[in-house]
Structures are given as structure tokens and as C-alpha cells.
Design a protein around this motif. Structure first.
Motif, PDB file in Angstrom:
ATOM      1  N   SER A   1       0.827  -1.208   0.000  1.00  0.00           N
ATOM      2  CA  SER A   1       0.000   0.000   0.000  1.00  0.00           C
ATOM      3  C   SER A   1       0.858   1.253   0.000  1.00  0.00           C
ATOM      4  O   SER A   1       0.546   2.228  -0.682  1.00  0.00           O
ATOM      5  CB  SER A   1      -0.937  -0.007   1.206  1.00  0.00           C
TER       6      SER A   1
ATOM      7  N   ASP B   1       0.811   3.966  -2.931  1.00  0.00           N
ATOM      8  CA  ASP B   1       0.546   5.358  -2.559  1.00  0.00           C
ATOM      9  C   ASP B   1       1.582   6.285  -3.185  1.00  0.00           C
ATOM     10  O   ASP B   1       1.226   7.274  -3.821  1.00  0.00           O
ATOM     11  CB  ASP B   1       0.560   5.488  -1.035  1.00  0.00           C
TER      12      ASP B   1
ATOM     13  N   GLY C   1      -5.018  -1.444   4.386  1.00  0.00           N
ATOM     14  CA  GLY C   1      -5.770  -0.414   5.091  1.00  0.00           C
ATOM     15  C   GLY C   1      -4.997   0.152   6.270  1.00  0.00           C
ATOM     16  O   GLY C   1      -5.119   1.333   6.601  1.00  0.00           O
TER      17      GLY C   1
ATOM     18  N   ASP D   1      -2.781   2.866   5.092  1.00  0.00           N
ATOM     19  CA  ASP D   1      -3.572   4.062   4.790  1.00  0.00           C
ATOM     20  C   ASP D   1      -3.986   4.784   6.066  1.00  0.00           C
ATOM     21  O   ASP D   1      -3.958   6.021   6.123  1.00  0.00           O
ATOM     22  CB  ASP D   1      -4.793   3.686   3.951  1.00  0.00           C
ATOM     23  N   LEU D   2      -4.354   4.028   7.105  1.00  0.00           N
ATOM     24  CA  LEU D   2      -4.676   4.641   8.399  1.00  0.00           C
ATOM     25  C   LEU D   2      -3.455   5.324   8.997  1.00  0.00           C
ATOM     26  O   LEU D   2      -3.536   6.448   9.499  1.00  0.00           O
ATOM     27  CB  LEU D   2      -5.221   3.599   9.371  1.00  0.00           C
TER      28      LEU D   2
ATOM     29  N   ASP E   1      -0.942   6.509   7.401  1.00  0.00           N
ATOM     30  CA  ASP E   1      -0.650   7.683   6.584  1.00  0.00           C
ATOM     31  C   ASP E   1      -1.530   8.867   6.982  1.00  0.00           C
ATOM     32  O   ASP E   1      -1.022   9.968   7.222  1.00  0.00           O
ATOM     33  CB  ASP E   1      -0.843   7.340   5.103  1.00  0.00           C
TER      34      ASP E   1
ATOM     35  N   SER F   1      -4.070  14.969   1.608  1.00  0.00           N
ATOM     36  CA  SER F   1      -4.480  14.161   0.456  1.00  0.00           C
ATOM     37  C   SER F   1      -4.283  14.899  -0.865  1.00  0.00           C
ATOM     38  O   SER F   1      -3.986  14.290  -1.884  1.00  0.00           O
ATOM     39  CB  SER F   1      -5.941  13.737   0.596  1.00  0.00           C
TER      40      SER F   1
ATOM     41  N   TRP G   1     -10.307  10.076   3.336  1.00  0.00           N
ATOM     42  CA  TRP G   1      -9.235   9.079   3.268  1.00  0.00           C
ATOM     43  C   TRP G   1      -9.259   8.210   4.517  1.00  0.00           C
ATOM     44  O   TRP G   1      -9.070   6.999   4.441  1.00  0.00           O
ATOM     45  CB  TRP G   1      -7.892   9.782   3.120  1.00  0.00           C
ATOM     46  N   PHE G   2      -9.527   8.819   5.671  1.00  0.00           N
ATOM     47  CA  PHE G   2      -9.624   8.074   6.930  1.00  0.00           C
ATOM     48  C   PHE G   2     -10.768   7.062   6.860  1.00  0.00           C
ATOM     49  O   PHE G   2     -10.594   5.891   7.203  1.00  0.00           O
ATOM     50  CB  PHE G   2      -9.825   9.037   8.113  1.00  0.00           C
TER      51      PHE G   2
ATOM     52  N   SER H   1      -9.985   4.222   4.539  1.00  0.00           N
ATOM     53  CA  SER H   1      -8.971   3.370   5.159  1.00  0.00           C
ATOM     54  C   SER H   1      -9.593   2.431   6.184  1.00  0.00           C
ATOM     55  O   SER H   1      -9.260   1.239   6.233  1.00  0.00           O
ATOM     56  CB  SER H   1      -7.893   4.223   5.821  1.00  0.00           C
TER      57      SER H   1
ATOM     58  N   VAL I   1     -11.420  -0.319   4.396  1.00  0.00           N
ATOM     59  CA  VAL I   1     -10.503  -1.332   3.868  1.00  0.00           C
ATOM     60  C   VAL I   1     -10.083  -2.288   4.990  1.00  0.00           C
ATOM     61  O   VAL I   1     -10.060  -3.511   4.800  1.00  0.00           O
ATOM     62  CB  VAL I   1      -9.274  -0.682   3.190  1.00  0.00           C
TER      63      VAL I   1
END
Length: 156
Positions: free
Chosen positions: A20, A24, A100, A103-104, A106, A119, A130-131, A134, A137
Motif C-alpha cells: 500500500s 501510494d 488499510g 492508509d490509516l 498515513d 491528500s 481518506w480516513f 482506510s 478497507v
């Protein structure tokens, strides 16, 4: 859960996390240029700022590849040691959780706590979105993982 399955699940999660991160940086940072790793600290509107951001993106890419390599190594080692195939659904669920999870990480650490970037350049408008994505996911990964447990651990 046996030790081999546990190790495989950890390896799949780490692999997903690194994957991920790499996606990204390649897609959002380099292809779409929505932001760069340190674009809130070094403006991309100047040549030195853009160079710093591209360097940070490159180093971040190398880190992501290293994390993926560690995850792949853990997964490979667990599979080699196991006396039967590891449950595919559990491994897939762990990988999705790892995706996920990055992403969290990040959005919470890089966007909110450290303020390295958002973002999109200079705007935190999409950070809550985005949160939420994430978290969804991660939840999807948990559902896939649990589906592997209900299938008797076979995952097939």
C-alpha cells in the motif's frame, strides 16, 4: 492457529502494508502528483522544494520495498515450514488489513499528527474521506480474514 499460520498472517499483513505504501507513492505522489511526502514542509512550487519532495518520495519508495521484502520473506518462510498449505483467505484478509493499516497510518500520522502532507496539495479537505476509506478497507480485511477462519482454516 498454529505458529506457521500466525507467522504467515503477520508476513501477509506486513507485505500488504508495504504494498500500500508503494502504491501510494507511485500513484498519488508520482503519477497523479496530488501531493508529495513532505509537500507541507517544502513547497513543490520551487525547484529546490520539488527536488526535496521527489527525493523524499524516492527514499520512501525504497522503504516501502524493504517492508514488502520483509513481509514476503516472513510469508515465504512460514509457507516453507508449514506441513500443509497456509489458509489463503486468512492470508488475503491479513494482506488487506495491512493495506488499510498503512492508509490509516498515513492519514493519522503523516497528515494529522506530523502535518507532512495532505491528500491534495495544501488542503486537508479530503483527509477525513481518506480516513473513512482506510477504515473500510481494514474492516473488509477483517471480514475476509474471519471468512477464512469459518471455512475451517482451509481458505480454499
Amino acid at each position: 492457529m498454529t505458529d506457521d499460520v500466525r507467522r504467515g498472517v503477520i508476513g501477509a499483513g506486513v507485505l500488504g502494508f508495504g504494498f500500500s505504501a508503494l502504491i501510494d507513492v507511485v500513484v498519488l505522489h508520482l503519477i497523479l502528483r496530488l501531493h508529495h511526502l513532505v509537500s507541507n514542509r517544502y513547497p513543490v512550487s520551487t525547484v529546490p522544494g520539488l527536488r526535496t519532495n521527489v527525493l523524499a518520495d524516492g527514499l520512501f519508495s525504497l522503504g516501502a520495498i524493504l517492508v514488502m521484502g520483509v513481509g514476503a520473506g516472513l510469508l515465504w518462510r512460514a509457507e516453507r515450514r508449514a506441513d500443509r498449505p497456509l489458509p489463503v483467505r486468512s492470508l488475503a484478509g491479513a494482506a488487506i488489513i495491512g493495506i488499510g493499516g498503512f492508509d490509516l497510518f498515513d492519514v493519522v500520522v503523516n497528515h494529522a499528527l506530523l502535518g507532512l502532507h495532505h491528500s491534495t496539495h495544501g488542503s486537508s479537505y479530503y483527509d477525513p474521506h481518506w480516513f473513512v476509506v482506510s477504515v473500510l478497507v481494514v474492516v473488509a480485511g477483517v471480514l475476509v480474514y474471519r471468512g477464512g477462519d469459518r471455512a475451517g482454516g482451509s481458505g480454499a
